[in-house]
Design a protein around this motif. Structure first.
Motif, PDB file in Angstrom:
ATOM      1  N   GLU A  16      44.172 159.588 -90.355  1.00 25.19           N
ATOM      2  CA  GLU A  16      42.861 160.221 -90.383  1.00 25.19           C
ATOM      3  C   GLU A  16      41.972 159.674 -89.264  1.00 25.19           C
ATOM      4  N   ALA A  17      42.011 158.364 -89.046  1.00 28.43           N
ATOM      5  CA  ALA A  17      41.170 157.758 -88.010  1.00 28.43           C
ATOM      6  C   ALA A  17      41.526 158.276 -86.623  1.00 28.43           C
ATOM      7  N   GLU A  18      42.800 158.628 -86.422  1.00 30.55           N
ATOM      8  CA  GLU A  18      43.249 159.090 -85.112  1.00 30.55           C
ATOM      9  C   GLU A  18      43.330 160.614 -85.008  1.00 30.55           C
ATOM     10  N   GLY A  19      42.893 161.311 -86.065  1.00 31.44           N
ATOM     11  CA  GLY A  19      42.866 162.767 -86.031  1.00 31.44           C
ATOM     12  C   GLY A  19      44.233 163.416 -86.040  1.00 31.44           C
ATOM     13  N   LEU A  20      45.195 162.783 -86.709  1.00 26.53           N
ATOM     14  CA  LEU A  20      46.567 163.278 -86.747  1.00 26.53           C
ATOM     15  C   LEU A  20      46.948 163.693 -88.162  1.00 26.53           C
ATOM     16  N   ALA A  21      47.740 164.764 -88.254  1.00 23.30           N
ATOM     17  CA  ALA A  21      48.153 165.269 -89.570  1.00 23.30           C
ATOM     18  C   ALA A  21      49.347 164.511 -90.130  1.00 23.30           C
ATOM     19  N   VAL A  22      50.276 164.112 -89.253  1.00 24.94           N
ATOM     20  CA  VAL A  22      51.517 163.485 -89.698  1.00 24.94           C
ATOM     21  C   VAL A  22      51.911 162.367 -88.746  1.00 24.94           C
ATOM     22  N   GLY A  23      52.804 161.512 -89.204  1.00 25.33           N
ATOM     23  CA  GLY A  23      53.319 160.439 -88.370  1.00 25.33           C
ATOM     24  C   GLY A  23      54.708 160.014 -88.822  1.00 25.33           C
ATOM     25  N   THR A  24      55.452 159.400 -87.920  1.00 27.24           N
ATOM     26  CA  THR A  24      56.797 158.908 -88.206  1.00 27.24           C
ATOM     27  C   THR A  24      56.720 157.460 -88.659  1.00 27.24           C
ATOM     28  N   VAL A  25      57.357 157.155 -89.770  1.00 25.38           N
ATOM     29  CA  VAL A  25      57.348 155.795 -90.314  1.00 25.38           C
ATOM     30  C   VAL A  25      58.472 154.989 -89.666  1.00 25.38           C
ATOM     31  N   THR A  26      58.143 153.792 -89.213  1.00 21.00           N
ATOM     32  CA  THR A  26      59.155 152.932 -88.588  1.00 21.00           C
ATOM     33  C   THR A  26      59.894 152.078 -89.604  1.00 21.00           C
ATOM     34  N   GLY A  27      59.251 151.785 -90.709  1.00 22.85           N
ATOM     35  CA  GLY A  27      59.877 150.959 -91.723  1.00 22.85           C
ATOM     36  C   GLY A  27      58.882 150.594 -92.798  1.00 22.85           C
ATOM     37  N   ILE A  28      59.350 149.888 -93.797  1.00 20.90           N
ATOM     38  CA  ILE A  28      58.544 149.528 -94.966  1.00 20.90           C
ATOM     39  C   ILE A  28      58.443 148.012 -95.036  1.00 20.90           C
ATOM     40  N   ALA A  29      57.246 147.521 -95.271  1.00 22.12           N
ATOM     41  CA  ALA A  29      56.976 146.089 -95.253  1.00 22.12           C
ATOM     42  C   ALA A  29      57.753 145.355 -96.340  1.00 22.12           C
ATOM     43  N   TYR A  44      55.827 170.751 -82.722  1.00 21.02           N
ATOM     44  CA  TYR A  44      54.752 171.450 -83.428  1.00 21.02           C
ATOM     45  C   TYR A  44      53.403 171.246 -82.732  1.00 21.02           C
ATOM     46  N   GLY A  45      53.405 170.547 -81.592  1.00 19.85           N
ATOM     47  CA  GLY A  45      52.188 170.420 -80.809  1.00 19.85           C
ATOM     48  C   GLY A  45      51.332 169.217 -81.104  1.00 19.85           C
ATOM     49  N   GLN A  46      51.865 168.265 -81.857  1.00 21.76           N
ATOM     50  CA  GLN A  46      51.101 167.060 -82.155  1.00 21.76           C
ATOM     51  C   GLN A  46      51.756 165.880 -81.467  1.00 21.76           C
ATOM     52  N   PRO A  47      50.971 164.948 -80.899  1.00 26.84           N
ATOM     53  CA  PRO A  47      51.577 163.765 -80.299  1.00 26.84           C
ATOM     54  C   PRO A  47      52.253 162.906 -81.358  1.00 26.84           C
ATOM     55  N   PRO A  48      53.473 162.467 -81.128  1.00 22.41           N
ATOM     56  CA  PRO A  48      54.133 161.599 -82.112  1.00 22.41           C
ATOM     57  C   PRO A  48      53.361 160.297 -82.298  1.00 22.41           C
ATOM     58  N   ARG A  49      53.319 159.832 -83.518  1.00 22.10           N
ATOM     59  CA  ARG A  49      52.654 158.566 -83.846  1.00 22.10           C
ATOM     60  C   ARG A  49      53.535 157.805 -84.814  1.00 22.10           C
ATOM     61  N   ARG A  50      53.880 156.574 -84.466  1.00 22.65           N
ATOM     62  CA  ARG A  50      54.711 155.764 -85.347  1.00 22.65           C
ATOM     63  C   ARG A  50      53.851 154.711 -86.044  1.00 22.65           C
ATOM     64  N   LEU A  51      54.133 154.462 -87.312  1.00 32.78           N
ATOM     65  CA  LEU A  51      53.380 153.476 -88.076  1.00 32.78           C
ATOM     66  C   LEU A  51      54.244 152.899 -89.190  1.00 32.78           C
ATOM     67  N   VAL A  52      53.929 151.675 -89.564  1.00 38.01           N
ATOM     68  CA  VAL A  52      54.673 150.991 -90.622  1.00 38.01           C
ATOM     69  C   VAL A  52      54.034 151.287 -91.970  1.00 38.01           C
ATOM     70  N   SER A  53      54.819 151.247 -93.027  1.00 42.95           N
ATOM     71  CA  SER A  53      54.300 151.456 -94.380  1.00 42.95           C
ATOM     72  C   SER A  53      54.108 150.113 -95.065  1.00 42.95           C
ATOM     73  N   ALA A  91      64.664 158.054 -93.239  1.00 46.91           N
ATOM     74  CA  ALA A  91      63.469 158.290 -92.434  1.00 46.91           C
ATOM     75  C   ALA A  91      62.356 158.717 -93.368  1.00 46.91           C
ATOM     76  N   MET A  92      61.103 158.531 -92.911  1.00 48.47           N
ATOM     77  CA  MET A  92      59.942 158.962 -93.676  1.00 48.47           C
ATOM     78  C   MET A  92      58.980 159.708 -92.756  1.00 48.47           C
ATOM     79  N   LEU A  93      58.307 160.699 -93.318  1.00 48.11           N
ATOM     80  CA  LEU A  93      57.222 161.393 -92.641  1.00 48.11           C
ATOM     81  C   LEU A  93      55.951 161.138 -93.434  1.00 48.11           C
TER      82      LEU A  93
END
Length: 445
Positions: free
Chosen positions: A230-243, A377-386, A402-404
């Motif tokens: 939400e802070a970066e104005g993105l609808a979805v992101g790719t998860v790199t892993g789970i803490a 789909y026109g959105q820049p990819p964003r990776r983040l950890v869970s 994988a997680m979305l």
């Protein structure tokens, strides 16, 4: 029933909303859906019907997971599995877990509408338990599927003393008859005479284990439960892993006594000692910085009378970080600090480690495919950890995962204010459909 003419993402959100109230909740006020309860039964019935509508065959496995299968071009093909959990915490939001199941169903529904069969099957699994909100063993059902359920989880009982071995046959008897392709009513009748060991054993609960040769990969769409997208104005992101996660149960023993006659300087108050410990836990996590988090989320004070100095306190400790070494270092500092406070305040303490979940990285090839699908789909990819735990971390022992992540308003979760827009759900569904196309072309190519 939500109209079949509604767009898939909007329909997924609407179905989550429909499941947010009785009979799909065990409480009238707010949402609480626990494993093997009447609300779980009704939820399985509803989701099973939606799976059939999407062209899937439906069954319950021996751990009461609901599985829909959209067959591939060749019967019996290996499956790409989507899914998440359908249980909830108390006073929950409507999208944590169920949205991932609904989006998986929409992937199958889109293929069914096109009369399209892939070189692999699509399976959607609705895990019965992930939160551990009824029985004290979180991710019970995904661990059964992955074959990692430890023996010490098998005697789990709820607050009323009901064992899984008692609840499971009753659930199967009520839920099974509505699922035409499952033989569970007969299985439930057979289980009724079994000992708990038989219900849990190789012919019962543990028979939910899947062979790794059957599953190509597991994909979990899930709300972010955090504020980054939400802070970066993105609808979805790719998860790199789970803490990595550590959980402890602490017991602090002081001396109970009359509140009016015990002088302040002579007290051995278990609650005030615990309060200092809890503030120290917060301080250690804040001082460590980075992605370290530590939480005390549950406390019991005994004897619990207004005119008695507390003699015993029990509280939970949850410590998480992306790096297991940093997590363990902070955990050692926390335990050392608790020991110092206990000694200074002359109380006795005992701390039991009740859960140790390692960090779970997602599969690099699947992450790359998810990034490509997001970009298409026109959105820049964003990776983040869970920072939150998910069934994905268990399924990683069975197959590539994988997680979305999907944006949620304010990053709020485990709360009735949990919110997802139809537009973001549509974006997530488009990404998942593009992912499936790339999976067939690139991952299996």
């Amino acid at each position: 029933m939500v109209s079949a003419g509604v767009a898939g993402g909007a329909r997924a959100v609407a179905r989550c909303d429909a499941l947010g109230a009785p009979p799909y909740s065990d409480t009238r006020e707010g949402l609480f859906r626990a494993y093997l309860t009447p609300a779980h039964v009704e939820t399985v019935k509803a989701i099973g019907a939606w799976m059939v509508e999407a062209g899937m065959t439906v069954r319950l496995d021996p751990a009461a997971n609901l599985i829909g299968r959209y067959e591939g071009a060749e019967p019996g093909a290996r499956a790409l599995m989507f899914g998440s959990h359908i249980d909830s915490v108390r006073d929950a939001g409507r999208y944590d877990g169920p949205l991932g199941v609904m989006l998986g169903i929409e992937v199958a529904a889109a293929l069914h509408a096109q009369e399209r069969r892939l070189s692999f099957a699509i399976e959607v699994i609705a895990f019965g338990d992930e939160e551990g909100s009824r029985f004290p063993a979180s991710m019970l059902c995904s661990r059964a599927v992955a074959g990692t359920l430890p023996a010490d989880a098998l005697g789990a009982t709820d607050r009323e003393g009901i064992e899984v071995a008692d609840a499971l046959p009753l659930f199967l008897r009520h839920a099974g008859p509505v699922l035409a392709s499952t033989p569970q009513p007969a299985a439930a009748d057979a289980m009724a005479g079994w000992t708990p060991e038989q219900v849990w054993g190789d012919g019962g609960f543990l028979s939910a284990r899947r062979d790794p040769s059957e599953i190509l990969a597991f994909i979990e769409p899930h709300i972010e439960q955090g504020p980054v997208l939400e802070a970066e104005g993105l609808a979805v992101g790719t998860v790199t892993g789970i803490a990595a996660q550590l959980r402890f149960q602490a017991v602090i023993e002081g001396v109970a006594g009359h509140a009016g006659t015990n002088a302040m300087n002579l007290r051995r108050d278990a609650l005030t000692a615990s309060a200092e410990m809890i503030l120290a836990i917060e301080h250690e996590a804040r001082s460590a910085g980075g992605d370290i988090v530590a939480t005390v989320g549950r406390m019991t004070v005994l004897p619990g009378a207004v005119n008695v100095v507390p003699g015993r306190v029990e509280f939970s400790i949850d410590i998480r970080a992306g790096d297991p070494a940093r997590r363990d270092c902070v955990a050692r500092d926390i335990l050392d600090t608790i020991a110092e406070i206990a000694d200074r305040r002359e109380v006795v303490y005992a701390i039991e480690r009740v859960q140790d979940l390692p960090a779970s990285p997602c599969d690099p090839r699947l992450m790359a495919l998810m990034d490509q699908a997001i970009a298409a789909y026109g959105q820049p990819p964003r990776r983040l950890v869970s920072g939150a735990g998910h069934d994905t971390m268990v399924m990683a022992t069975l197959c590539p995962t994988a997680m979305l992540f999907i944006r949620c308003a304010g990053g709020i979760s485990h709360n009735p204010a949990e919110s997802v827009t139809e537009g973001d759900a549509e974006t997530a569904l488009a990404v998942l459909r593009a992912f499936v196309d790339r999976f067939e072309e690139d991952f299996l190519g």
